[in-house]
Each structure stands twice: as structure tokens, then as C-alpha cells.
Design a protein around this motif. Structure first.
Motif, PDB file in Angstrom:
ATOM      1  N   THR A  71      15.089  30.529  45.960  1.00  0.00           N
ATOM      2  CA  THR A  71      13.799  30.674  46.914  1.00  0.00           C
ATOM      3  C   THR A  71      13.784  31.597  47.948  1.00  0.00           C
ATOM      4  OG1 THR A  71      15.760  29.924  47.831  1.00  0.00           O
ATOM      5  CG2 THR A  71      14.682  27.867  47.230  1.00  0.00           C
ATOM      6  N   ALA A  73      11.976  32.934  51.552  1.00  0.00           N
ATOM      7  CA  ALA A  73      11.536  32.874  52.984  1.00  0.00           C
ATOM      8  C   ALA A  73      11.317  31.526  53.386  1.00  0.00           C
ATOM      9  CB  ALA A  73      10.788  33.472  53.637  1.00  0.00           C
ATOM     10  N   TRP A  74      11.091  30.731  53.835  1.00  0.00           N
ATOM     11  CA  TRP A  74      11.128  29.051  54.487  1.00  0.00           C
ATOM     12  C   TRP A  74      11.852  28.333  53.459  1.00  0.00           C
ATOM     13  CZ3 TRP A  74       7.474  33.117  55.584  1.00  0.00           C
ATOM     14  CH2 TRP A  74       7.411  34.038  56.699  1.00  0.00           C
ATOM     15  N   GLY A  75      12.426  28.631  53.154  1.00  0.00           N
ATOM     16  CA  GLY A  75      12.519  27.695  51.489  1.00  0.00           C
ATOM     17  C   GLY A  75      11.300  27.579  50.591  1.00  0.00           C
ATOM     18  N   SER A  76      10.176  28.613  50.742  1.00  0.00           N
ATOM     19  CA  SER A  76       9.933  29.123  49.394  1.00  0.00           C
ATOM     20  C   SER A  76      10.358  29.147  47.852  1.00  0.00           C
ATOM     21  CB  SER A  76       8.319  29.910  49.235  1.00  0.00           C
ATOM     22  OG  SER A  76       8.981  31.436  49.760  1.00  0.00           O
ATOM     23  N   PHE A  93       5.194  26.434  49.098  1.00  0.00           N
ATOM     24  CA  PHE A  93       6.519  26.071  50.957  1.00  0.00           C
ATOM     25  C   PHE A  93       6.315  25.132  50.943  1.00  0.00           C
ATOM     26  CE2 PHE A  93       3.561  30.008  50.478  1.00  0.00           C
ATOM     27  CZ  PHE A  93       4.109  31.077  50.927  1.00  0.00           C
ATOM     28  N   SER A  95       6.563  20.920  52.369  1.00  0.00           N
ATOM     29  CA  SER A  95       6.463  20.182  53.959  1.00  0.00           C
ATOM     30  C   SER A  95       6.549  19.129  54.012  1.00  0.00           C
ATOM     31  CB  SER A  95       3.921  20.301  53.290  1.00  0.00           C
ATOM     32  OG  SER A  95       3.529  19.617  53.635  1.00  0.00           O
TER      33      SER A  95
END
Length: 127
Positions: A71, A73-76, A93, A95
Motif C-alpha cells: 500500500t 498513500a490513502w490506502g492505495s 484507491f 472507495s
């Protein structure tokens, strides 16, 4: 199997040394491309927009299961994608709204493959 490796070791090998770990994680799936547009500001529509393919179900579950150590940034999650004859690296990403992941499609890929909003595309995705 890489699932037994420490996630920080996996990150270090990939990011610092440039080594990719074999994953055996590959999926083929289809769906329609859709556009996300930026918020209206001062009564004017935003010029910012992105094309996405939504990933849900078993594919999203597989990505989530394979994501530790992959992973950003932002859990991507880092992925490789093939659409027709075009292969590229990107990130998906998470959602909450979709209950899965969003796969962005950059303009160069859409242009090369002749696809746009509303077109149903079939992609191969691998970790």
C-alpha cells in the motif's frame, strides 16, 4: 510465499531496492468507465476530472487480501494493468462508497485504446 513476509520488508524491497515480489495475484474483469468531476467553485464547473473503473466483489476482496505490504498513500495499492495492447502501472484507491477500489484511467491509455465514458472495458490487473 510473500504473505509470510513482514510488510515493511516487502515495502523496503520494492521501494528502496527496486525489487518486485512475485504475487500470483491476477484478475480479469469488466465494467463501464465513468467520470468523476471536481466540485463547482464560485458557480463555475471544475476543469478537473478523472476517468475510473470501479472494482468490487471477488476482485476487490482479492486485492484487499493481498494489499498488506503493497500500500501507499490513502490506502492505495500498487497494480499493473492491461487494457488491449496497453500495459501500465498505477494504483487503485479504496472507495467506501463503492465497497471496493477505483482504478484510474489516464488520458494516454484511453486515447490509445479508443475508450471513454460509458464504454465497458475488460482489463487484466495484477499485483
Amino acid at each position: 510465499m510473500d504473505a509470510d513476509l513482514d510488510p515493511e520488508l516487502i515495502r523496503f524491497l520494492r521501494e528502496e531496492l527496486g525489487h518486485e515480489l512475485p504475487t500470483g495475484r491476477n484478475w480479469t474483469f469488466s465494467g463501464p468507465l465513468w467520470i468523476w468531476k471536481g466540485k463547482v467553485q464560485d458557480g463555475k464547473p471544475s476543469p478537473v476530472s478523472w476517468h475510473f473503473l470501479t472494482i468490487t466483489g471477488a476482485v476487490a476482496d482479492g486485492i484487499k487480501a493481498a494489499a498488506p505490504g503493497r500500500t501507499a498513500a490513502w490506502g492505495s495499492v500498487y497494480v499493473k494493468v492491461r487494457l488491449g495492447g496497453t500495459l501500465w502501472q498505477t494504483s487503485v484507491f479504496p472507495s467506501k462508497e463503492a465497497g471496493g477500489y477505483l482504478l484510474p484511467f489516464k488520458a494516454a491509455v484511453r486515447k490509445k485504446e479508443g475508450v471513454g465514458e460509458g464504454d465497458v472495458v475488460t482489463v487484466e490487473l495484477s499485483l
